[in-house]
Each structure stands twice: as C-alpha cells, then as structure tokens.
Design an enzyme around this catalytic site. Structure first.
Site, PDB file in Angstrom:
ATOM      1  N   HIS A 188      48.541  69.045  38.325  1.00  0.00           N
ATOM      2  CA  HIS A 188      48.747  69.368  36.901  1.00  0.00           C
ATOM      3  C   HIS A 188      47.922  70.617  36.614  1.00  0.00           C
ATOM      4  CE1 HIS A 188      49.530  68.172  32.641  1.00  0.00           C
ATOM      5  NE2 HIS A 188      48.417  68.831  32.422  1.00  0.00           N
ATOM      6  N   ASP A 314      59.009  63.122  33.432  1.00  0.00           N
ATOM      7  CA  ASP A 314      57.677  63.051  32.820  1.00  0.00           C
ATOM      8  C   ASP A 314      57.546  61.812  31.938  1.00  0.00           C
ATOM      9  OD1 ASP A 314      55.140  64.056  32.816  1.00  0.00           O
ATOM     10  OD2 ASP A 314      55.458  65.481  31.198  1.00  0.00           O
TER      11      ASP A 314
END
Lengths: 435, 317
Positions: A188, A314
């Site tokens: 991330h 997601d």
C-alpha cells in the site's frame, strides 16, 4: 451448494477467455470440477450422460474473477464479514477466488493462521479463498515475517494491508530476503506522514468542505521509493492500489526499465471520483482516497493500455458504527465483491474498456501473477466459470447484498449487467433467482 | 422607547448550516432584521416574546465562551427557554456517539438546536437526525455562518455598504471556518476578498473560492477597507505550521506599521479570542480603527435575527 457435481454444459454462449484472446460464440463443458472443452457446437449430444445443459441464450461465459484485494473480518472482526459471508457476496458478484488480506485480529503473520484461514474457508466458504500473509510481524513495519514458512503454508503474497512500511531499511531487507523465496510483495503506497490529518483528496473540494487533504504526492513518494528498492533487490513487487497520474508515470518508467513490477487499481477509483463525496458521504471515504476526474480517467486509460495490470474490489466492510460519523472520524472503505464486475461493465458500456480487457484485469492477470490455476477457460483449468448478462438494467438495493455490511458506494445506483450464474470447481455456487 | 418589529423576514428553510447555499436576499434579510435587534439591545427593556414557549438547546461539542453566551443571551431575549450542554465533558466521554446524543436530545423536543462540533460536516449529519431547526455554531474548518453574518453587519454599519469594499482576511485560513463563511458571504454581497498568510496556512486551491491570494501583508492590505485577522491556534505556532510566534508576528502580525498599508479609514476586525502579540498588536486591537468590541455586540443581534427568522418558519409559528 445449489447443485451436485454433475457435468455442466453452458450452451449458446459468448465465450471470453483473455488467456488466449478468445471471444467467440460456442459451448463450454465442465466435468469433474474442471473445464473439459470450449468450442463451437459441442451440443447436448456430445456430453456425458446426466449433464446439466444450460442454455445461455447468447450471454457471456467467462472465467470466474480472482479478486486481488478483499478485507474480510475473520478472525477477529466477524461483524464485518466472515469468510462465509464474504464468499456469498463474492459468488453473487462473479468472484470465484478471494484473496483475503492479513489485517485480521490476530494478523495473518504466522503459518498457523494461514492454515486456520484455509481450513475455515474450506469448511465455510462457497468460493476459493487464498490468503495474503503479513509482510511484517503484527503489520508493524518493523520485522519481517517468516516468508518461507508462510508461503509453504499457502500464503500467495505478502502485504501489510492498508499500511505502508515507512522504514526503507526494513523494506529493503524484506525485499532482499523475499526474493530468495520468489515472494510477491504487495504494498500500500501512501506515506502516513504526508497523509497527516488528511481524510480526502487534497484540492478545491477538500478546501470547500473544510477537510484536510491528502496530496497525490503521498502516494507517488512511496511508490518512487519502492521502485528504487525493487531495482536494488530484484524482488517481485505489486503496488496494491494506485490512484493518480503521477503514480502511473513512475510505474511506466519502472516497467520500461524491466523491473518485476505490477500494479492494481480498485474498481472504486476507476468509476468514482472525489465529487461523489458531496455533502460528507462517508461511504465514499476510502484509503487511498478518491481522486479528481482527471486522475480517474488516466487510471481507466492505464487499465486499457495494460499499464495497470489488475482491477480489484478493495472490499472493505464497515458497519454503521464506523461509518455513521462525521467524515473525518469515519472509517475508510467500501464493500465491492458483489459489485466489482457490474461497476466495471460501466466502463465497457461507456466504450472505455473492452469486455476482454475487463475480464483479463479482474481474472486472468491476477491468477497469473499469483500463480493460481484459474483465470482462464483452457481445457483442464478449474471449473470456475461465470455467466454474465451484460445488458439487464437494475437498481442496487443494499438490503439484498450478501455482505454483512452495507457500505456500498453504489447504494441505489442504476447498474447495467449482472452475474447470472457463478460456478466454482464445477458446482453452481450462485444463480440469479429470476434469470 | 419601545422598538416595534418592522421586518417580517422569514428564513424559508429549516436549518442554518452554512452561508453556502444562502441567497443574497436571505443574507440581506437577516442583516436587516439584525439591525432592529441592535436597537432593541440598547434599550433597558430588551425582552421580546416571539420565542416564548420554544426550547433552545446549545449543544457544544467543543468549548466556547463567547459564541455560546451570545446564543444564550439571544435566545433568552427572545423569550425562549435556553439550555446549555457542554457535551465534551459528559456523554461523549462515556462513548456515546454524536447520533446517539442527537437522538436523546431530540426526544426532549427542542425547537432549536445550536450546535458546535470539532469535525467538519458533523452539524449537517446531526441535522439529518433531528426534528427541530439546527443552527451551525461552527463545524471543524468548514463554516461558522453567524460569525460571518455578524462581521457583515459590523462592516455594513460602519461603512454603509459591503459591495465594492476590499476585505483582507489574514492568517490561519487553513483551519478557519470563520474565513470560509466570510469568503462566501462577502463574495455574495460583492466585496473584493483577499486572503494572506504563510503558504502552510493557506488551503490548496483557495483561489477557486473567488479570492485573491498573497503571502505578503503589504500587498494584501494595500488600499484595503477592512482588515480581518484570524486566530492562530497555540498548537500550530511552534514549528508545525510556522516556526515561532516571533517570526509569525514579524511577517503576519498586524501592528500599526502594517495597518498603515491599508486605507487611512480602514477598520480592523477579529473573531476572538485574540492572541495579543501573535496575530495582532495590542495597540491595534485597542486602537481607534478596531471594531472588535462592536463585533461582539453585533453577535447577539445577528443571533437573535437568525433565531427569529428560523422560528418564524417552524411549525405552529
């Protein structure tokens, strides 16, 4: 399970297999849990006795989706989603493999927990579940996990979920060590210090709403650092969720230089932008944040060109206790397993992506990257297949969603296209009732 | 002398959540109504009965002295029963959420809720869950509509107009709800608005709100009619946004020398509470050009106007 393991013939279908760049009218036969044949005119005569023959009436047959990033609450936050409830949502959305994330409680940073997830999924989930393991112990960004043992236990990749490893030395060593095991590191890319108090994209809208902004540089800085560490270490690397044009330029340079890198974008960042936040709607608070329309367009173009390899849901379930709050205090995240494909069809209907590109980004490419056998319709491939009606128009009712949480950004949105049937390992796991 | 109400202005909406969305006529209507209350408040007999029977709850999630007492006085002068609730010290500490607090208070049937909260958008969220009228008394860095209205009233009474005036808003615009509400209101009434401050305290793309942006006080104050200073919060003074109070005062603090860049009859404003010697010198704050005390007086009148105009639109009014 809705049906037993009789062979299934999907007849009169438009067959799409991005792994061979195929898009043709034909039939597909699944038996013993694997794909036996795809060709024109297999017909009811050419199938084993007892085969369930389904007339697809020209609808699309494609490999089931492999969702590269889904947050499931099990273990530790079962009120968000269990492996069972997430798998129900997945099946309804055409996802036949969930790649679950390690930010559970406890975190998936120990081979025993990988084992727990896989057993628990085997016993309760109706789609395949493959866990990513933590990159650092406790997701704390300080010490690398047992990459070798975790991989041997079944972890398909290594990530700290929505956390970034800020210590470049830790990242370098973990990459260097991970390369020895051919590990895939998924990161991330957001610098937490640059995020600061930020809760949405930095810009005019944040200024008007009186909310602190997150600059795109927070993402670009971390991605740029990572590209240099990949060059230094040679580790396989995947950027978990890119959102802006700046990042795409960095990614392009890395790919041009031949680095072993790939990247994903979430379906949210491809179909929504910061304006959707409107009057502080917390269902549109995401991490990384929704960006401006220019960035969204650039991202869609990058999926079309293949620069962005993968599109993922997601999926991040949050209940009213964490969402029904002032914007700055609400938890980020949106559910997406059930809507990723239909939301993606918006891009197809709008002429921005071809259907084969969309299926490649949601199925074929993630399967290839993770070394999974699905994501294609070749003979002998797993019987993970979906039937899609691309044109039926409907309005999403959150009450009908199968996820335990209803934090969908497509709340009451008009959608075009839906999943009619989801077959997992040769068994029908989902069938749309009024198909 | 008894002052009779002449304006029959009604704010035709349930809540006042911000200046954004108000029409020019609504703003002017509120200012005209407030003028009447200025006169009333200077009488010995200051009481009205227009809110008699109404319950007003001041719900402050963030502590405030002047805004809360201003709203309290305004409500009482109009005859409402006013209750003050400082939530930061009670329920929220026990884990009750904003929505729970709102629902609990709603069950007591308040007609008007005056709400301040530290998070942008929180007042709007609360307004969705209650039956009465909600007045935003400041939400995060978003809006503080009654402050902008009282500033406008103060300017109008001293300059006779707002249109065409040059107004310089100085200092921590980034964290300021006062700045946002004022920018929107002053633009709506035709003023020329400038903002000035160090770049760390100016929000990105602030120019899109229709203001001129500069980092130089001399440029900002040149020919200005109104100099509006903003408070710099203590936690932002030492290294996080500006290096020190000394440096901040040197470049952005309003002293007589900087004030001289403005028009000779320029007037100085500050929403309070002031940090003397940080954003403003005492000689300016207490000087002949200062309107700071008048702003406080106008605050009560403007809040009476808002309460009155909203209550005229309440059911059974």
């Amino acid at each position: 399970m809705l049906s037993d393991r009789r062979p299934i013939l999907l007849a009169n279908a438009r067959i799409i297999d991005p792994s061979r760049d195929l898009d043709f009218p034909g039939d597909l036969l699944i038996a013993d849990g694997v794909i036996r044949d795809t060709k024109r005119g297999i017909g009811a005569a050419g199938v084993p006795e007892g085969t369930e023959v389904i007339d697809c009436k020209g609808r699309i047959v494609a490999p089931g989706l492999v969702d590269m990033r889904a947050f499931v609450g099990e273990p530790g936050a079962e009120y968000r989603d269990t492996l069972a409830s997430a798998s129900q949502a997945a099946a309804a959305g055409g996802v036949t493999t969930i790649i679950c994330q390690p930010d559970t409680s406890p975190a998936i940073d120990d081979p025993a927990i990988v084992d727990f997830i896989m057993r628990r999924a085997r016993d309760t989930a109706i789609v395949h579940v493959q866990p990513m393991a933590a990159l650092t112990k406790g997701l704390e960004g300080k010490e690398m996990t047992e990459i070798g043992l975790l991989k041997a236990a079944g972890a398909v990749a290594f990530t700290d979920g929505t956390r970034s490893v800020t210590n470049a030395q830790v990242m370098r060593r973990t990459m260097t060590y991970g390369r020895d095991f051919d590990a895939l590191i998924v990161h991330h890319t957001e610098d937490p210090d640059l995020i600061g108090e930020g809760v949405m994209n930095e810009g005019e809208l944040a200024t008007r709403l009186g909310l602190h902004g997150i600059p795109t540089a927070a993402e670009a800085v971390m991605l740029e650092r990572d590209m240099r560490l990949v060059a230094l270490t040679g580790c396989r690397y995947h950027a978990a969720s890119l959102t802006c044009r700046e990042s795409l330029e960095i990614l392009r340079r890395a790919k041009d230089a031949g680095l072993p890198v790939s990247a994903a974008a979430s379906i949210n960042h491809l179909t929504l932008n910061e304006i959707d936040i409107g009057p502080y709607r917390t269902f549109f608070k995401l991490t990384p944040p929704l960006r401006g329309e220019d960035d969204r367009k650039a991202l869609v173009e990058a999926v079309a060109s293949g620069l962005i390899d993968i599109v993922m849901s997601d999926h991040n379930p949050q209940d009213v206790e964490t969402k029904r709050l002032p914007f700055a205090e609400a938890a980020p995240g949106a559910i997406g397993l059930e809507t990723m494909l239909v939301a993606g069809l918006r891009l197809v209907h709008g002429g921005h992506l071809s259907l084969i590109q969309l299926i490649a980004a949601m199925s074929t490419k993630p399967a290839e990257l993770l070394g999974l056998p699905g994501g294609n319709l070749r003979n002998g491939a797993p019987g993970d297949v979906i039937v899609i009606d691309p044109d039926t128009s409907w309005i999403l009712d959150p009450a009908e969603l199968k996820s335990k949480c209803k934090n969908t950004p497509f709340d009451e949105a008009r959608l075009e296209g839906r999943v009619i049937r989801t077959i997992v390992a040769g068994r029908t796991a989902y069938e749309y009732a009024s198909a | 002398m008894n002052i009779a109400a002449t304006s029959s202005f009604v704010l035709n909406r349930r809540h006042l959540l911000g200046i954004e969305g108000l029409s020019r006529d609504e703003i002017v209507g509120l200012l005209d109504l407030a003028e009447e209350f200025v006169e009333l408040n200077r009488q010995i007999e200051k009481k009205r009965t227009s809110l008699r029977g109404r319950t007003q709850i001041n719900l402050f999630f963030e502590s405030s002295t002047r805004t809360q007492s201003s709203f309290e006085l305004a409500g009482k002068r109009l005859g409402a029963d006013v209750m003050n609730m400082a939530v930061s010290s009670s329920a929220m500490k026990k884990g009750e959420t904003l929505i729970d607090t709102a629902m609990t208070l709603n069950a007591m049937h308040p007609d008007i809720l005056v709400v301040r909260h530290h998070a942008s958008g929180a007042v709007e969220l609360l307004a969705q869950k209650v039956d009465g009228s909600v007045i935003n008394a400041g939400d995060g860095a978003h809006e503080h509509p009654t402050q902008a209205l009282l500033d406008a009233l103060t300017i109008r009474r001293n300059k006779g107009r707002i249109e065409g005036l040059i107004v310089a808003i100085c200092g921590d615009v980034l964290h300021s709800r006062v700045a946002r509400s004022n920018i929107i209101l002053l633009n709506a009434l035709g003023a020329r608005v400038r903002v000035v401050g160090p770049s760390t305290l100016l929000p990105p793309h602030i120019e899109r709100l229709g203001v001129e942006v500069t980092r130089d006080m001399r440029e900002a104050l040149h020919d200005a009619d109104i100099v509006m200073m903003l408070r710099l919060q203590r936690e932002r003074m030492n290294g996080s946004f500006v290096p020190s109070t000394q440096e901040y005062f040197a470049y952005f603090g309003l002293d007589q020398k900087k004030l001289a860049y403005a028009k000779p009859d320029a007037l100085v404003m500050h929403p309070g509470p002031m940090n003397r010697g940080v954003e403003i010198a005492s000689s300016v704050a207490d000087g002949a050009q200062s309107l700071i005390r008048e702003q406080v007086e106008m605050g009560v009148a403007v809040r009476m106007a808002v309460l009155e105009a909203l209550s005229r639109n309440l059911p059974n009014a």
